[in-house]
Scaffold this motif. Structure first.
Motif, PDB file in Angstrom:
ATOM      1  N   VAL A 180       0.832  -1.205   0.000  1.00 32.14           N
ATOM      2  CA  VAL A 180       0.000   0.000   0.000  1.00 32.14           C
ATOM      3  C   VAL A 180       0.869   1.259   0.000  1.00 32.14           C
ATOM      4  O   VAL A 180       0.568   2.244  -0.684  1.00 32.14           O
ATOM      5  N   LYS A 181       1.966   1.231   0.751  1.00 33.40           N
ATOM      6  CA  LYS A 181       2.844   2.397   0.834  1.00 33.40           C
ATOM      7  C   LYS A 181       3.714   2.553  -0.403  1.00 33.40           C
ATOM      8  O   LYS A 181       4.277   3.624  -0.643  1.00 33.40           O
ATOM      9  N   GLY A 182       3.814   1.486  -1.221  1.00 31.97           N
ATOM     10  CA  GLY A 182       4.641   1.559  -2.416  1.00 31.97           C
ATOM     11  C   GLY A 182       6.123   1.396  -2.150  1.00 31.97           C
ATOM     12  O   GLY A 182       6.953   2.008  -2.838  1.00 31.97           O
ATOM     13  N   ILE A 183       6.476   0.583  -1.175  1.00 30.83           N
ATOM     14  CA  ILE A 183       7.887   0.329  -0.867  1.00 30.83           C
ATOM     15  C   ILE A 183       8.512  -0.483  -2.005  1.00 30.83           C
ATOM     16  O   ILE A 183       7.917  -1.458  -2.475  1.00 30.83           O
ATOM     17  N   PRO A 184       9.694  -0.106  -2.476  1.00 30.98           N
ATOM     18  CA  PRO A 184      10.344  -0.903  -3.527  1.00 30.98           C
ATOM     19  C   PRO A 184      10.608  -2.337  -3.061  1.00 30.98           C
ATOM     20  O   PRO A 184      10.991  -2.568  -1.916  1.00 30.98           O
ATOM     21  N   ALA A 185      10.386  -3.310  -3.974  1.00 33.00           N
ATOM     22  CA  ALA A 185      10.596  -4.733  -3.689  1.00 33.00           C
ATOM     23  C   ALA A 185       9.796  -5.167  -2.464  1.00 33.00           C
ATOM     24  O   ALA A 185      10.290  -5.884  -1.594  1.00 33.00           O
ATOM     25  N   ALA A 186       8.536  -4.737  -2.404  1.00 31.79           N
ATOM     26  CA  ALA A 186       7.705  -5.050  -1.235  1.00 31.79           C
ATOM     27  C   ALA A 186       7.488  -6.551  -1.084  1.00 31.79           C
ATOM     28  O   ALA A 186       7.497  -7.078   0.030  1.00 31.79           O
ATOM     29  N   GLY A 187       7.294  -7.249  -2.199  1.00 30.01           N
ATOM     30  CA  GLY A 187       7.079  -8.692  -2.124  1.00 30.01           C
ATOM     31  C   GLY A 187       8.277  -9.434  -1.579  1.00 30.01           C
ATOM     32  O   GLY A 187       8.138 -10.335  -0.737  1.00 30.01           O
ATOM     33  N   LEU A 188       9.467  -9.061  -2.037  1.00 29.91           N
ATOM     34  CA  LEU A 188      10.674  -9.728  -1.553  1.00 29.91           C
ATOM     35  C   LEU A 188      10.919  -9.416  -0.079  1.00 29.91           C
ATOM     36  O   LEU A 188      11.368 -10.277   0.683  1.00 29.91           O
ATOM     37  N   LEU A 189      10.641  -8.192   0.322  1.00 32.55           N
ATOM     38  CA  LEU A 189      10.780  -7.852   1.736  1.00 32.55           C
ATOM     39  C   LEU A 189       9.795  -8.643   2.599  1.00 32.55           C
ATOM     40  O   LEU A 189      10.125  -9.059   3.713  1.00 32.55           O
ATOM     41  N   ALA A 190       8.592  -8.864   2.076  1.00 30.68           N
ATOM     42  CA  ALA A 190       7.619  -9.668   2.818  1.00 30.68           C
ATOM     43  C   ALA A 190       8.097 -11.113   2.946  1.00 30.68           C
ATOM     44  O   ALA A 190       7.940 -11.737   4.000  1.00 30.68           O
ATOM     45  N   LEU A 191       8.690 -11.653   1.882  1.00 32.17           N
ATOM     46  CA  LEU A 191       9.252 -13.005   1.962  1.00 32.17           C
ATOM     47  C   LEU A 191      10.402 -13.063   2.970  1.00 32.17           C
ATOM     48  O   LEU A 191      10.569 -14.061   3.677  1.00 32.17           O
ATOM     49  N   ALA A 192      11.183 -11.984   3.028  1.00 37.85           N
ATOM     50  CA  ALA A 192      12.256 -11.937   4.022  1.00 37.85           C
ATOM     51  C   ALA A 192      11.695 -11.950   5.436  1.00 37.85           C
ATOM     52  O   ALA A 192      12.254 -12.587   6.337  1.00 37.85           O
ATOM     53  N   VAL A 193      10.571 -11.269   5.650  1.00 37.00           N
ATOM     54  CA  VAL A 193       9.909 -11.296   6.962  1.00 37.00           C
ATOM     55  C   VAL A 193       9.463 -12.714   7.296  1.00 37.00           C
ATOM     56  O   VAL A 193       9.596 -13.177   8.440  1.00 37.00           O
ATOM     57  N   LEU A 194       8.934 -13.439   6.295  1.00 34.33           N
ATOM     58  CA  LEU A 194       8.517 -14.823   6.524  1.00 34.33           C
ATOM     59  C   LEU A 194       9.703 -15.699   6.925  1.00 34.33           C
ATOM     60  O   LEU A 194       9.611 -16.490   7.878  1.00 34.33           O
ATOM     61  N   LEU A 195      10.817 -15.573   6.221  1.00 33.87           N
ATOM     62  CA  LEU A 195      11.997 -16.374   6.543  1.00 33.87           C
ATOM     63  C   LEU A 195      12.534 -16.036   7.928  1.00 33.87           C
ATOM     64  O   LEU A 195      12.946 -16.925   8.682  1.00 33.87           O
ATOM     65  N   LEU A 196      12.540 -14.755   8.278  1.00 31.66           N
ATOM     66  CA  LEU A 196      13.006 -14.363   9.602  1.00 31.66           C
ATOM     67  C   LEU A 196      12.096 -14.930  10.685  1.00 31.66           C
ATOM     68  O   LEU A 196      12.561 -15.368  11.739  1.00 31.66           O
ATOM     69  N   GLY A 197      10.780 -14.934  10.427  1.00 32.88           N
ATOM     70  CA  GLY A 197       9.849 -15.474  11.409  1.00 32.88           C
ATOM     71  C   GLY A 197      10.034 -16.963  11.618  1.00 32.88           C
ATOM     72  O   GLY A 197       9.959 -17.456  12.742  1.00 32.88           O
ATOM     73  N   ILE A 198      10.283 -17.709  10.523  1.00 32.75           N
ATOM     74  CA  ILE A 198      10.490 -19.150  10.645  1.00 32.75           C
ATOM     75  C   ILE A 198      11.769 -19.455  11.404  1.00 32.75           C
ATOM     76  O   ILE A 198      11.825 -20.391  12.209  1.00 32.75           O
ATOM     77  N   THR A 199      12.818 -18.665  11.162  1.00 35.02           N
ATOM     78  CA  THR A 199      14.084 -18.879  11.863  1.00 35.02           C
ATOM     79  C   THR A 199      14.135 -18.186  13.218  1.00 35.02           C
ATOM     80  O   THR A 199      15.188 -18.140  13.857  1.00 35.02           O
ATOM     81  N   GLN A 200      12.995 -17.626  13.666  1.00 39.49           N
ATOM     82  CA  GLN A 200      12.870 -17.008  14.989  1.00 39.49           C
ATOM     83  C   GLN A 200      13.770 -15.782  15.155  1.00 39.49           C
ATOM     84  O   GLN A 200      14.262 -15.501  16.255  1.00 39.49           O
ATOM     85  N   LEU A 201      13.997 -15.060  14.058  1.00 35.52           N
ATOM     86  CA  LEU A 201      14.678 -13.778  14.124  1.00 35.52           C
ATOM     87  C   LEU A 201      13.633 -12.669  14.091  1.00 35.52           C
ATOM     88  O   LEU A 201      12.575 -12.827  13.479  1.00 35.52           O
ATOM     89  N   PRO A 202      13.888 -11.536  14.745  1.00 38.02           N
ATOM     90  CA  PRO A 202      12.860 -10.488  14.820  1.00 38.02           C
ATOM     91  C   PRO A 202      12.603  -9.839  13.469  1.00 38.02           C
ATOM     92  O   PRO A 202      13.537  -9.573  12.695  1.00 38.02           O
ATOM     93  N   ALA A 203      11.336  -9.562  13.189  1.00 39.90           N
ATOM     94  CA  ALA A 203      10.966  -8.885  11.940  1.00 39.90           C
ATOM     95  C   ALA A 203      11.424  -7.437  11.912  1.00 39.90           C
ATOM     96  O   ALA A 203      11.432  -6.808  10.845  1.00 39.90           O
TER      97      ALA A 203
END
Length: 367
Positions: free
Chosen positions: A241-264
């Motif tokens: 919604v905010k128009g952040i560049p590479a928003a999809g890839l950043l969201a996938l990075a949040v998913l990977l961090l969550g699975i590995t128990q690293l803070p978002a």
């Protein structure tokens, strides 16, 4: 009747035999443990993944026929693809972004707009942030020299985190392959687990302990992945919604961090800084920053709600086991901790309930 010298000699010989056998068994166990120790983390991860993914194999078995080997191979290949493809795209996007930023700095120079005066009125950190931002807009070199020790520590911590993440992904891929082998022999493995638990406890408690361990591992795994997915959706929608560049890839990075128990917050905080640096302080920017920052901490609220679902245990037992295991044993401890605490909890209460029967009120001893 006093023991004869012959009986005493036989008793001492029997005790010596027992001690020798116990010593040999201990030596054998130590050697076996040292041989397995380098692969212990990989084996534990494989068991956790096999237990978590096995219900999916049972469902596919009904549709694809009783071909456990092929079904397990298919599940492993799909899981590896789900992990490798987003990781590759994320790495390529990060490299392209760094190259674009370096090219822009070389051609146009680094221009940071001055901060709005309203930043200085922010509570607690407003004045200090305004001064740092103002110095960055007027003298970037001086600011970098001033913050060099802090930047060095941050860079070192980021490199350690990236190396740890890469190592974890590599172990995860190999663990998936071994988990596929375990799933191909899932029924035999389940029977073996019940036999081991029955031999360790008894024939009545063994199956219940096995079911408890399996349910706890699945509940924790599904809770971790589910929480990471919810957090990815909350943050990813805001990025789009905010128009952040590479928003999809950043969201996938949040998913990977969550699975590995690293803070978002490793993703959300740099994005917030980027938005303030490019758009300045406004009502929309402040609302976006507050929402994204809170969404990055949502796992602290969701864990108590989702982590213990499907397990016949009090939720605090699972939660304390997960948090304590993660503190002492890392990501693997996140799964091992609840299992150990759940088994201990069940065994303790079974011991409390299995009290010896008294003959009557007269048999009770006074305190």
């Amino acid at each position: 009747m006093l023991p004869t010298p012959t009986s005493e000699k036989a008793l001492s010989r029997g005790l010596l035999d027992v001690l020798i056998r116990a010593g040999l068994i201990a030596v054998l166990a130590i050697f076996c443990f040292e041989i397995v120790l380098p692969f212990l983390s990989l084996i534990v991860w494989s068991l956790i993944l096999a237990i978590t993914l096995y219900p999916l194999q049972v469902r596919l078995r009904r549709k694809l026929g009783n071909k456990d080997g092929r079904i397990a191979t298919l599940i492993v290949l799909i899981a590896i693809g789900i992990i490798i493809v987003p990781t590759y795209l994320l790495g390529v996007a990060m490299v392209d972004s760094v190259e674009n930023v370096m090219a822009m700095v070389k051609s146009e120079g680094l221009h940071i707009p001055p901060p709005p005066e309203s930043v200085a009125s922010w509570p607690l950190v407003g004045r200090r942030l305004h001064d740092i931002w103002q110095q960055a807009a007027t003298d970037v070199t001086g600011l970098l020299q001033r913050l060099a020790p802090q930047l060095k520590d941050v860079s070192r911590a980021l490199l350690v985190a990236v190396a740890s993440l890469g190592k974890g992904l590599l172990i995860f891929v190999f663990a998936l392959i071994i988990a596929g082998i375990f799933m191909a022999y899932g029924e035999k493995g389940s029977r073996s687990a019940v036999r081991i638990a029955s031999r360790t406890f008894n024939r009545e408690k063994g199956p219940r302990i096995t079911v408890l361990c399996t349910a706890t591992i699945r509940a924790v795994a599904q809770g971790v992945v589910g929480i990471a997915f919810i957090q990815m959706m909350l943050i990813g929608v805001a990025f789009v919604v905010k128009g952040i560049p590479a928003a999809g890839l950043l969201a996938l990075a949040v998913l990977l961090l969550g699975i590995t128990q690293l803070p978002a917050t490793l993703i959300t905080v740099p994005v917030i800084v980027f938005v303030f640096a490019t758009e300045g302080a406004s009502a929309a920017t402040i609302v976006f920053s507050i929402y994204v920052f809170i969404a990055g901490l949502a796992d602290n609220v969701l864990k108590p709600l989702l982590l213990g679902r499907g397990v016949d245990l009090p939720m605090p037992v699972v939660l304390i086991g997960a948090l304590g295991g993660m503190v002492t044993g890392g990501v693997i401890g996140l799964f091992i901790g609840p299992v150990v605490l759940a088994v201990g909890y069940q065994v303790f209460w079974q011991w409390v309930e299995d009290q010896p029967q008294t003959g009557g009120p007269g048999d009770e001893k006074p305190i």
